[in-house]
Design an enzyme around this catalytic site. Structure first.
Site, short mmCIF file in Angstrom:
data_model
loop_
_atom_site.label_atom_id
_atom_site.label_comp_id
_atom_site.label_asym_id
_atom_site.label_seq_id
_atom_site.Cartn_x
_atom_site.Cartn_y
_atom_site.Cartn_z
N SER A 1 -16.85 31.79 -20.17
CA SER A 1 -15.78 31.66 -21.47
C SER A 1 -15.72 32.53 -21.54
O SER A 1 -16.45 33.70 -21.95
CB SER A 1 -17.18 30.66 -22.29
OG SER A 1 -16.63 30.67 -23.69
N TYR B 1 -25.39 30.35 -25.83
CA TYR B 1 -24.35 29.74 -25.13
C TYR B 1 -23.41 31.19 -25.16
O TYR B 1 -23.23 31.20 -23.51
CB TYR B 1 -23.48 29.37 -26.13
CG TYR B 1 -22.30 28.71 -25.44
CD1 TYR B 1 -21.93 27.59 -24.86
CD2 TYR B 1 -20.72 29.35 -25.51
CE1 TYR B 1 -21.26 27.26 -24.40
CE2 TYR B 1 -19.91 28.58 -25.23
CZ TYR B 1 -19.83 27.66 -24.25
OH TYR B 1 -18.72 28.00 -23.92
N1 NAD Z 1 -13.84 23.78 -25.12
C1 NAD Z 1 -13.64 25.14 -25.32
O1 NAD Z 1 -12.52 25.79 -26.64
C2 NAD Z 1 -14.23 25.59 -24.38
C3 NAD Z 1 -13.79 27.31 -24.35
C4 NAD Z 1 -14.84 28.50 -23.65
C5 NAD Z 1 -15.42 27.11 -22.24
N2 NAD Z 1 -15.32 26.06 -22.61
C6 NAD Z 1 -15.93 26.15 -21.45
O2 NAD Z 1 -15.38 25.52 -20.51
C7 NAD Z 1 -16.26 23.57 -19.69
C8 NAD Z 1 -16.24 22.52 -20.14
O3 NAD Z 1 -15.59 22.21 -21.75
P1 NAD Z 1 -14.95 21.08 -22.11
O4 NAD Z 1 -14.62 21.49 -23.29
O5 NAD Z 1 -14.15 20.58 -20.86
O6 NAD Z 1 -16.68 20.14 -22.68
P2 NAD Z 1 -16.61 18.51 -22.94
O7 NAD Z 1 -17.70 18.97 -23.54
O8 NAD Z 1 -15.58 18.03 -22.88
O9 NAD Z 1 -17.08 19.12 -21.35
C9 NAD Z 1 -18.36 18.62 -20.36
C10 NAD Z 1 -19.14 18.52 -19.94
O10 NAD Z 1 -20.50 19.03 -19.84
C11 NAD Z 1 -21.28 17.02 -19.47
N3 NAD Z 1 -22.39 18.07 -19.31
C12 NAD Z 1 -23.28 18.36 -20.13
N4 NAD Z 1 -24.59 18.11 -19.97
C13 NAD Z 1 -24.73 18.00 -18.38
C14 NAD Z 1 -25.82 18.13 -17.62
N5 NAD Z 1 -27.17 18.45 -18.22
N6 NAD Z 1 -25.39 17.08 -16.36
C15 NAD Z 1 -24.19 17.22 -16.59
N7 NAD Z 1 -22.88 17.48 -16.82
C16 NAD Z 1 -23.09 17.32 -18.18
C17 NAD Z 1 -20.74 16.51 -20.84
O11 NAD Z 1 -21.47 15.14 -20.88
C18 NAD Z 1 -19.37 16.67 -20.80
O12 NAD Z 1 -18.86 15.25 -20.10
C19 NAD Z 1 -18.17 23.68 -20.90
O13 NAD Z 1 -18.48 24.61 -19.12
C20 NAD Z 1 -17.91 24.63 -21.88
O14 NAD Z 1 -18.54 25.45 -21.91
C21 NAD Z 1 -15.11 25.10 -22.96
#
Ligand code: NAD
Length: 257
Positions: free
Chosen positions: A148, A163
């Site tokens: 991130s 985080y």
């Molecule tokens: N959406 C944003 O603004 C953003 C910004 C920067 C980084 N990210 C990163 O992008 C990635 C994807 O996030 P997203 O936005 O698609 O959100 P999201 O919540 O849809 O995806 C995260 C997934 O991780 C799964 N998860 C959580 N704990 C888990 C565990 N213990 N074992 C297996 N799976 C688990 C959740 O069930 C979920 O489906 C993440 O790493 C997030 O930190 C997102």
């Protein structure tokens, strides 16, 4: 097709609005055999994911779903061995799983810290370790960890210091893997998204904060899950055969450094 016949494990792929799902869809479009993994994965979700991908791509996508809590090393080992039993090999791992909580530093209790670290950092370590056993034998394989912009700029958008620190750990972990396993022909890279329109924003960003963030982004919009998926596709394909230990920013220019 950039991934024809490649066995690709995508972790954090349960939500149809998420980066993991968008990556699964794009990889399927490019001919991959997709293993969609998530702590919440079940038969109904796999069927929804396949229906959605088939509809969008006009393909009969090769996709299976597996449940895994990445904070547990034995769960990660089980998933890797199930994939080997089914397909005989693994070509790449994209780890997009994470949890987030927006809290100021003094609000973060020990348990909040442990939950975020156990999933985001220890989970990435567990997954990488499990798949690297296979990659080391094959002398081939690619890892992409989704971190991130919070790791690069010191948080302040979505998610607290725990985080941001967990994602900083993912950056260092991935670079270390790139250095240690490069001689074996294994590549490892990181993608750093900024604010991306997925379920992760729900309850973590107010409408006001969302607008304020967009105003400061040179490309004047939030990221879309598919924007991040595109960077993952580049990094697992042979287009990036000489790229390892890199951090690819997908942030609309919001953090130019
Ligand atoms: N959406 C944003 O603004 C953003 C910004 C920067 C980084 N990210 C990163 O992008 C990635 C994807 O996030 P997203 O936005 O698609 O959100 P999201 O919540 O849809 O995806 C995260 C997934 O991780 C799964 N998860 C959580 N704990 C888990 C565990 N213990 N074992 C297996 N799976 C688990 C959740 O069930 C979920 O489906 C993440 O790493 C997030 O930190 C997102």
């Amino acid at each position: 097709m950039l991934l024809k016949g490649k066995v690709c494990i995508i972790v954090g792929a349960a939500s149809l609005r998420g980066i993991g799902y968008a990556t699964a869809e794009l990889f399927a479009e490019h001919g991959a055999k997709v293993v969609a993994v998530d702590v919440t994965m079940n038969d109904q979700m796999v069927s929804e994911i396949k229906t959605s991908i088939d509809k969008k791509t006009n393909l009969d996508a090769d996709i299976i779903g597996l449940r895994c809590d990445i904070s547990k090393a034995e769960d990660c080992d089980r998933v890797i061995s199930e994939v080997i039993t089914r397909y005989g090999t693994i070509d790449c791992l994209v780890n997009s799983a994470a949890v987030v909580k927006s809290q100021s530093l003094m609000e973060i209790e020990q348990n909040d810290f442990d939950v975020i670290m156990n999933v985001n950092l220890k989970g990435a370590f567990n997954l990488c370790r499990s798949v690297l056993k296979v990659f080391s034998e094959r002398k081939n394989g690619v890892i992409v960890n989704v971190a991130s912009v919070a790791a690069q700029r010191g948080g302040g958008l979505v998610g607290g210091a725990h985080y941001a620190a967990s994602k900083g750990g993912v950056l260092s972990l991935t670079r270390s893997i790139a250095r240690e396993f490069g001689p074996l022909g294994i590549r490892a890279n990181v993608v750093c998204p900024s604010m991306t329109e997925t379920g992760m924003l729900d309850g973590n960003v107010s409408d006001e904060k969302f607008k304020e963030i967009i105003d400061a982004i040179p490309l004047k919009r939030a990221g879309k899950a598919r924007d991040i998926a595109g960077a993952c596709l580049f990094l697992v394909s042979d287009l990036s055969a000489y790229v390892t230990g890199a951090t690819v920013d997908v942030n609309g220019g919001s953090h130019i450094h």
